[in-house]
Design an enzyme around this catalytic site. Structure first.
Site, PDB file in Angstrom:
ATOM      1  N   ARG A  50       0.858  -1.191   0.000  1.00  0.00           N
ATOM      2  CA  ARG A  50       0.000   0.000   0.000  1.00  0.00           C
ATOM      3  C   ARG A  50       0.894   1.241   0.000  1.00  0.00           C
ATOM      4  NH1 ARG A  50       2.419   1.766   3.749  1.00  0.00           N
ATOM      5  NH2 ARG A  50       0.903   3.447   3.853  1.00  0.00           N
ATOM      6  N   GLY A  51       0.254   2.413  -0.045  1.00  0.00           N
ATOM      7  CA  GLY A  51       1.030   3.656  -0.182  1.00  0.00           C
ATOM      8  C   GLY A  51       1.109   3.994  -1.662  1.00  0.00           C
ATOM      9  N   ARG A  95      -7.230  -0.180  -6.952  1.00  0.00           N
ATOM     10  CA  ARG A  95      -7.572   0.819  -5.904  1.00  0.00           C
ATOM     11  C   ARG A  95      -7.806   2.157  -6.598  1.00  0.00           C
ATOM     12  NH1 ARG A  95      -4.289   1.061  -0.390  1.00  0.00           N
ATOM     13  NH2 ARG A  95      -6.179   2.112   0.312  1.00  0.00           N
ATOM     14  N   GLN A 203      -1.992   2.363  10.137  1.00  0.00           N
ATOM     15  CA  GLN A 203      -0.693   2.410   9.440  1.00  0.00           C
ATOM     16  C   GLN A 203       0.339   3.201  10.238  1.00  0.00           C
ATOM     17  OE1 GLN A 203      -3.669   2.951   7.996  1.00  0.00           O
ATOM     18  NE2 GLN A 203      -3.684   2.461   5.822  1.00  0.00           N
ATOM     19  N   ASP A 244      -2.078  10.943  -1.869  1.00  0.00           N
ATOM     20  CA  ASP A 244      -2.455   9.890  -2.824  1.00  0.00           C
ATOM     21  C   ASP A 244      -2.837  10.475  -4.177  1.00  0.00           C
ATOM     22  OD1 ASP A 244      -2.954   8.679  -0.014  1.00  0.00           O
ATOM     23  OD2 ASP A 244      -2.708   7.014  -1.416  1.00  0.00           O
ATOM     24  N   ASN A 254      -5.419  12.423   0.878  1.00  0.00           N
ATOM     25  CA  ASN A 254      -4.491  11.580   1.637  1.00  0.00           C
ATOM     26  C   ASN A 254      -5.309  10.781   2.645  1.00  0.00           C
ATOM     27  OD1 ASN A 254      -1.731  10.745   2.240  1.00  0.00           O
ATOM     28  ND2 ASN A 254      -2.038  11.750   4.206  1.00  0.00           N
ATOM     29  N   LYS A 255      -4.646  10.003   3.427  1.00  0.00           N
ATOM     30  CA  LYS A 255      -5.302   9.107   4.389  1.00  0.00           C
ATOM     31  C   LYS A 255      -6.366   9.834   5.213  1.00  0.00           C
ATOM     32  CE  LYS A 255      -4.972   5.628   4.665  1.00  0.00           C
ATOM     33  NZ  LYS A 255      -5.998   4.836   3.924  1.00  0.00           N
TER      34      LYS A 255
END
Ligand code: MRU
Length: 357
Positions: A50-51, A95, A203, A244, A254-255
């Site tokens: 991921r990332g 994704r 995370q 992202d 982003n997250k």
């Protein structure tokens, strides 16, 4: 100064992709051997890897695995290219939010388009492997440069707060936001580092603290709900997060939880930075409203380590990302320098000036 990380999330070896299963960290370090592109899709969907940048790198190697798989049944180069174009579309769906996935796959496909029927399928596969390896190594260079550009900014503060995981586990090198902190720390080890837990997949707790400890760096883990408290008490000098996808106006996905941090930072007069390579920008979209936001399985919210932590049957929402409007972002640290001010113009000029890819 070349900064390195001890954490290695992915390795291309003898036509196999070895990936560190990030779902098991920090308890267990186990590499999975991926030999098919379907396994790569599954690894991205299930967050074995991921990332944003690492998803792109993994996807490019997935194209190489697809080439190796289909060369057995497609001896005609043109037919093989057509098949790989279909595979590319399939991998892109794994994704939705990280634009690096599309960026990497499009690079592989643009190489294939320049190939002709006169080359052999094997040459075609070699081209894909070469491109995937380039994407991997190139991301490491971008991370180094972000680190250099961002370290001075971070070091003008005595403490920094970060969210999610943006280190070696999320990229091809030392990381984006994490890489900047790592570089700053190497120059000034007195800097205090806060990592927020990052519910629901943790995370920050599982991966970022793991990376700091593996690299011998002290950090303090806090729950997501403690961020405002520490900011209000002047314990956080600046905030830095990864990205992202960044729209043409600088709005940044982003997250989940990043937007909250940005608003809290503004309220407390704390600078808020994003660190991301230019491969994370999506100039095809004007602003953050257009960024697709992934909603993941509700189990991630309702369960911890397989155990139900709420009333059975409760309704759940689980957006995996949020969008921070550009007005909250003090600067975007890229490999080409730190972007700030009128983001629409600055981003456009940066892409016009940089010989990109
Ligand atoms: O859902 P994840 O773990 O893939 O989300 C990762 C993030 O949001 C990172 O902050 C982002 O990809 C930047 S990583 C260099």
């Amino acid at each position: 100064m070349n900064i390195t990380s001890k954490v290695k999330p992915l390795l291309w070896k003898e036509n196999q992709l070895l990936v560190l299963d990030q779902r098991l960290l920090p308890y267990e370090k186990k590499y999975l051997e991926l030999v098919s592109y379907k396994q790569v899709i599954n690894a991205i969907k299930e967050m074995v890897v991921r990332g944003a940048p690492l998803i792109g790198i993994t996807a490019a190697y997935g194209m190489a695995l697809a080439g190796l798989e289909f060369v057995k049944s497609y001896t005609n180069t043109v037919q093989l290219i057509n098949k790989l174009k279909l595979v590319a579309e399939e991998i892109k769906q794994s994704r939705p939010t990280a634009i690096n996935l599309k960026w990497a796959i499009d690079l592989v496909i643009s190489d294939l388009k320049t190939q002709t029927s006169t080359i052999t399928p094997q040459v075609l596969i070699d081209t894909i492997i070469k491109r995937a390896t380039w994407i991997h190594e190139d991301d490491a260079i971008r991370c180094q440069k972000m680190g250099e550009h961002g370290a001075t900014i971070i070091n003008s503060h005595s403490s920094v707060l970060t969210i999610c995981n943006t280190g070696a586990l999320a990229t091809g090198g030392i990381g984006t936001a994490f890489g900047v902190i790592l570089t700053a720390y190497k120059k000034n080890p007195t800097i205090k580092i806060f990592a927020s837990e990052t519910r629901p997949r943790q995370q920050g707790a599982r991966l970022t603290t793991f990376e700091f400890i593996e690299n011998g760096i002290e950090c303090t883990l806090i729950s997501d709900t403690a961020c405002g408290y520490l900011m209000q008490r002047n314990e956080v000098g600046c905030v830095i997060a990864g990205a992202d996808r960044i729209a043409a106006n600088g709005d940044t996905a982003n997250k989940i939880g990043t937007y909250q941090l940005a608003v809290l930072a503004k309220e407390n007069n704390i600078p808020f930075y994003i660190a991301a390579p230019l491969s994370t920008f999506d100039l095809s979209i004007k602003n953050g409203v257009e960024i697709p936001i992934e909603e993941r399985n509700e189990d991630e919210v309702t369960h911890i380590n397989g155990k139900l932590i709420c009333a059975n049957g409760v309704t759940v929402r689980n957006p995996a990302f949020d969008v921070t409007p550009n007005k909250y972002i003090t600067g975007i640290i890229t490999e080409a320098g730190v972007l700030s001010g009128n983001y629409i113009d600055v981003i456009k000029n940066t892409f016009n000036q940089v010989a990109f890819v």
